[in-house]
Write a protein that holds these residues in place. Structure first.
Motif, PDB file in Angstrom:
ATOM      1  N   ALA A  11      12.328  -2.790   5.522  1.00 31.97           N
ATOM      2  CA  ALA A  11      11.653  -3.351   6.698  1.00 31.97           C
ATOM      3  C   ALA A  11      10.251  -3.845   6.333  1.00 31.97           C
ATOM      4  O   ALA A  11       9.817  -4.909   6.781  1.00 31.97           O
ATOM      5  CB  ALA A  11      11.578  -2.310   7.807  1.00 31.97           C
ATOM      6  N   THR A  12       9.540  -3.090   5.508  1.00 30.28           N
ATOM      7  CA  THR A  12       8.195  -3.489   5.092  1.00 30.28           C
ATOM      8  C   THR A  12       8.245  -4.704   4.178  1.00 30.28           C
ATOM      9  O   THR A  12       7.436  -5.636   4.304  1.00 30.28           O
ATOM     10  CB  THR A  12       7.489  -2.325   4.369  1.00 30.28           C
ATOM     11  N   ALA A  13       9.202  -4.723   3.259  1.00 28.16           N
ATOM     12  CA  ALA A  13       9.349  -5.845   2.338  1.00 28.16           C
ATOM     13  C   ALA A  13       9.659  -7.138   3.080  1.00 28.16           C
ATOM     14  O   ALA A  13       9.117  -8.203   2.765  1.00 28.16           O
ATOM     15  CB  ALA A  13      10.443  -5.548   1.322  1.00 28.16           C
ATOM     16  N   GLU A  38       6.005   8.208  -0.730  1.00 31.56           N
ATOM     17  CA  GLU A  38       6.970   9.157  -1.296  1.00 31.56           C
ATOM     18  C   GLU A  38       7.953   8.459  -2.221  1.00 31.56           C
ATOM     19  O   GLU A  38       8.301   8.970  -3.295  1.00 31.56           O
ATOM     20  CB  GLU A  38       7.732   9.852  -0.153  1.00 31.56           C
ATOM     21  N   LEU A  39       8.392   7.286  -1.815  1.00 31.70           N
ATOM     22  CA  LEU A  39       9.338   6.521  -2.617  1.00 31.70           C
ATOM     23  C   LEU A  39       8.686   6.071  -3.923  1.00 31.70           C
ATOM     24  O   LEU A  39       9.292   6.174  -5.001  1.00 31.70           O
ATOM     25  CB  LEU A  39       9.817   5.307  -1.814  1.00 31.70           C
ATOM     26  N   GLU A  40       7.453   5.586  -3.857  1.00 33.46           N
ATOM     27  CA  GLU A  40       6.747   5.152  -5.063  1.00 33.46           C
ATOM     28  C   GLU A  40       6.510   6.327  -6.008  1.00 33.46           C
ATOM     29  O   GLU A  40       6.622   6.189  -7.236  1.00 33.46           O
ATOM     30  CB  GLU A  40       5.420   4.490  -4.677  1.00 33.46           C
ATOM     31  N   ALA A  41       6.212   7.497  -5.435  1.00 31.53           N
ATOM     32  CA  ALA A  41       5.991   8.691  -6.263  1.00 31.53           C
ATOM     33  C   ALA A  41       7.268   9.088  -6.993  1.00 31.53           C
ATOM     34  O   ALA A  41       7.241   9.440  -8.181  1.00 31.53           O
ATOM     35  CB  ALA A  41       5.487   9.844  -5.404  1.00 31.53           C
ATOM     36  N   GLU A  42       8.405   9.012  -6.294  1.00 28.19           N
ATOM     37  CA  GLU A  42       9.666   9.399  -6.925  1.00 28.19           C
ATOM     38  C   GLU A  42      10.091   8.389  -7.989  1.00 28.19           C
ATOM     39  O   GLU A  42      10.613   8.766  -9.034  1.00 28.19           O
ATOM     40  CB  GLU A  42      10.767   9.528  -5.867  1.00 28.19           C
ATOM     41  N   LEU A  43       9.835   7.114  -7.727  1.00 29.91           N
ATOM     42  CA  LEU A  43      10.225   6.077  -8.687  1.00 29.91           C
ATOM     43  C   LEU A  43       9.220   5.960  -9.831  1.00 29.91           C
ATOM     44  O   LEU A  43       9.528   5.402 -10.882  1.00 29.91           O
ATOM     45  CB  LEU A  43      10.347   4.729  -7.978  1.00 29.91           C
ATOM     46  N   GLY A  44       8.018   6.455  -9.599  1.00 28.25           N
ATOM     47  CA  GLY A  44       6.999   6.381 -10.642  1.00 28.25           C
ATOM     48  C   GLY A  44       6.434   5.001 -10.850  1.00 28.25           C
ATOM     49  O   GLY A  44       5.963   4.664 -11.939  1.00 28.25           O
ATOM     50  N   THR A  45       6.446   4.178  -9.810  1.00 26.32           N
ATOM     51  CA  THR A  45       5.913   2.823  -9.932  1.00 26.32           C
ATOM     52  C   THR A  45       5.465   2.321  -8.570  1.00 26.32           C
ATOM     53  O   THR A  45       5.905   2.839  -7.532  1.00 26.32           O
ATOM     54  CB  THR A  45       6.970   1.853 -10.503  1.00 26.32           C
ATOM     55  N   SER A  46       4.588   1.335  -8.553  1.00 23.71           N
ATOM     56  CA  SER A  46       4.124   0.742  -7.300  1.00 23.71           C
ATOM     57  C   SER A  46       5.111  -0.334  -6.852  1.00 23.71           C
ATOM     58  O   SER A  46       5.492  -1.202  -7.632  1.00 23.71           O
ATOM     59  CB  SER A  46       2.742   0.111  -7.482  1.00 23.71           C
ATOM     60  N   LEU A  47       5.513  -0.257  -5.594  1.00 24.55           N
ATOM     61  CA  LEU A  47       6.442  -1.239  -5.040  1.00 24.55           C
ATOM     62  C   LEU A  47       5.704  -2.370  -4.330  1.00 24.55           C
ATOM     63  O   LEU A  47       6.259  -3.457  -4.155  1.00 24.55           O
ATOM     64  CB  LEU A  47       7.395  -0.560  -4.062  1.00 24.55           C
ATOM     65  N   PHE A  48       4.456  -2.105  -3.934  1.00 19.82           N
ATOM     66  CA  PHE A  48       3.649  -3.106  -3.234  1.00 19.82           C
ATOM     67  C   PHE A  48       2.224  -3.115  -3.774  1.00 19.82           C
ATOM     68  O   PHE A  48       1.721  -2.107  -4.276  1.00 19.82           O
ATOM     69  CB  PHE A  48       3.575  -2.793  -1.733  1.00 19.82           C
ATOM     70  N   PHE A  49       1.585  -4.280  -3.625  1.00 23.15           N
ATOM     71  CA  PHE A  49       0.145  -4.382  -3.783  1.00 23.15           C
ATOM     72  C   PHE A  49      -0.434  -4.499  -2.379  1.00 23.15           C
ATOM     73  O   PHE A  49      -0.016  -5.353  -1.598  1.00 23.15           O
ATOM     74  CB  PHE A  49      -0.241  -5.620  -4.604  1.00 23.15           C
ATOM     75  N   GLY A  54      -1.783  -7.816   4.225  1.00 21.40           N
ATOM     76  CA  GLY A  54      -0.482  -7.150   4.305  1.00 21.40           C
ATOM     77  C   GLY A  54      -0.056  -6.512   3.006  1.00 21.40           C
ATOM     78  O   GLY A  54      -0.887  -6.054   2.216  1.00 21.40           O
ATOM     79  N   MET A  55       1.254  -6.501   2.794  1.00 22.36           N
ATOM     80  CA  MET A  55       1.845  -5.848   1.634  1.00 22.36           C
ATOM     81  C   MET A  55       2.544  -6.893   0.769  1.00 22.36           C
ATOM     82  O   MET A  55       3.518  -7.536   1.215  1.00 22.36           O
ATOM     83  CB  MET A  55       2.852  -4.790   2.090  1.00 22.36           C
ATOM     84  N   GLU A  56       2.055  -7.085  -0.433  1.00 14.79           N
ATOM     85  CA  GLU A  56       2.669  -8.034  -1.365  1.00 14.79           C
ATOM     86  C   GLU A  56       3.510  -7.254  -2.376  1.00 14.79           C
ATOM     87  O   GLU A  56       3.035  -6.304  -2.986  1.00 14.79           O
ATOM     88  CB  GLU A  56       1.593  -8.837  -2.082  1.00 14.79           C
ATOM     89  N   MET A  57       4.754  -7.657  -2.563  1.00 17.52           N
ATOM     90  CA  MET A  57       5.658  -6.908  -3.420  1.00 17.52           C
ATOM     91  C   MET A  57       5.311  -7.064  -4.889  1.00 17.52           C
ATOM     92  O   MET A  57       4.952  -8.150  -5.350  1.00 17.52           O
ATOM     93  CB  MET A  57       7.109  -7.347  -3.186  1.00 17.52           C
ATOM     94  N   SER A  58       5.440  -5.967  -5.625  1.00 17.83           N
ATOM     95  CA  SER A  58       5.281  -6.007  -7.072  1.00 17.83           C
ATOM     96  C   SER A  58       6.601  -6.458  -7.696  1.00 17.83           C
ATOM     97  O   SER A  58       7.622  -6.576  -7.001  1.00 17.83           O
ATOM     98  CB  SER A  58       4.914  -4.620  -7.597  1.00 17.83           C
TER      99      SER A  58
END
Length: 297
Positions: A11-13, A38-49, A54-58
Motif C-alpha cells: 500500500a505504501t509503495a 519491522e519489515l526492513e529490520a527483518e530483511l536487513g535492508t532499506s525498502l524506502f528512502f 513521501g516515500m521513494e522506493m530503494s
C-alpha cells in the motif's frame, strides 16, 4: 514477517506516502510506519528512502514489491477458492455515486463476484438525491456512497474508509516545494473547482471556516480536467487522496501539500433504509465490506 507487513508495504509503495497508505487501509499512520520498520529490520535492508514529499522506493524495495504482490495475490486466490462453493445466490441492487464507481467500487465488485459466483449484482450510478429516494422507496437494496454527504435521518450509514483531503499543485509550484500552505496563500492562487458529487458544496463548507475564499477560475465535473489543469500549473485545488494520482494524462507530475486548517476527510461507505430487513444476499455483501475494511488486520 506476516501478511500484515506485506499488505502495509505494498500500500505504501503504490501510494508513495505513509499517510495515503493509512487512509486506504483505514488504520493509523504509526501502524504503517512500524510495520515497514519491522519489515526492513527483518530483511536487513532499506525498502524506502524518506523524502520531504513521501516515500521513494530503494532498489531492494522495487525487487521486494514484485514478490510481495505475488504472495498477496496467491493469498487472495486461496480465499476465492474457499468461497467458490458459496450457497449465496439471487440478486441485489446497489446504487453508487460517480466518485465511488470511478475510484472505489470496481475491485470490490470483482472480489464479490469471485466470492459469490451465483449472486447477480446490479449497479446503478446516480447522484446522492436520487440514491436516497431509491433507498427509501426500496428500489435499491443498498448504496455505496460518500457517507460524509448523507444527512437523511431515514437512512442508516456505515463508513468503511476515510480519505484525507490535501492541496494539489504542480511539482514545480512553490507551494509544493514548501510542503505546507495556509488558506491565505491558497486564496491568492487560481483555483480549479471540481463540482461532481457535491465537491464544490463541500469545498465551500470548509473554506467558510477560514477568513478567505478560493479564487475559482474553472468549475468542472471532470477529475481528469482538474488533474491536467493543476499539473500544467494553471491552478491549484484541494481534493481527496482517493482520487489523487501523481501525474496527469500528459504525464506531468502533481504534488500534494498539507494546510494550516484542518480539512474534513471524504468518507466512503454503505447506506440503506433504516429498519430494512436485509436479504441473505444483501447481508453477505455487507459482511464482505465489514471483513475487508473493519475487521482487525
Amino acid at each position: 514477517m506476516n501478511f500484515r507487513h506485506l499488505k502495509f508495504f505494498v500500500a505504501t509503495a503504490e501510494s508513495g506516502q505513509v499517510s495515503r497508505a493509512a487512509t486506504q487501509l483505514s488504520i493509523s499512520q504509526s501502524a504503517v510506519t512500524s510495520a515497514i520498520k519491522e519489515l526492513e529490520a527483518e530483511l536487513g535492508t532499506s525498502l524506502f528512502f524518506r523524502t520531504a514529499t513521501g516515500m521513494e522506493m530503494s532498489e531492494a524495495g522495487r525487487d521486494f514489491l514484485a514478490s510481495s504482490r505475488e504472495i498477496l495475490e496467491k493469498l487472495d486466490q486461496a480465499k476465492r477458492m474457499a468461497h467458490k462453493q458459496s450457497p449465496v445466490k439471487g440478486s441485489i441492487s446497489i446504487a453508487a455515486t460517480y466518485t465511488v464507481i470511478g475510484y472505489f467500487l470496481p475491485p470490490h465488485l470483482d472480489r464479490l463476484k469471485q466470492r459469490f459466483p451465483n449472486l447477480d449484482i446490479r449497479i446503478s450510478e446516480l447522484n446522492r438525491e436520487s440514491i436516497e429516494e431509491g433507498l427509501l422507496s426500496n428500489r435499491f437494496d443498498m448504496a455505496v456512497v460518500l457517507t460524509s454527504n448523507i444527512a437523511n435521518s431515514e437512512l442508516e450509514t456505515q463508513t468503511l474508509a476515510k480519505s484525507s483531503r490535501r492541496l494539489w499543485a504542480a511539482n514545480g509550484h512553490e507551494i509544493f516545494r514548501q510542503g505546507k500552505s495556509t488558506f491565505e496563500e491558497i486564496a491568492k492562487q487560481d483555483y480549479i473547482m471540481l463540482t461532481v458529487d457535491e465537491a464544490a458544496h463541500t469545498t465551500m463548507r470548509y473554506w467558510s471556516n477560514s477568513a478567505y475564499q478560493p479564487r475559482v477560475t474553472l468549475r468542472t465535473s471532470s477529475v481528469e480536467a482538474v488533474r491536467s489543469m493543476v499539473a500544467n500549473g494553471q491552478g491549484v485545488t484541494i481534493l481527496s487522496d482517493m482520487v489523487y494520482r501523481p501525474w496527469s494524462l500528459e504525464g506531468k507530475r502533481i504534488g500534494t501539500a498539507t494546510t494550516d486548517l484542518e480539512i474534513p476527510s471524504m468518507d466512503i461507505g454503505l447506506a440503506w433504509r433504516k429498519g430494512v430487513e436485509h436479504s441473505r444476499a444483501a447481508a453477505s455483501v455487507i459482511e464482505y465490506f465489514n471483513q475487508t475494511f473493519l475487521a482487525p488486520i
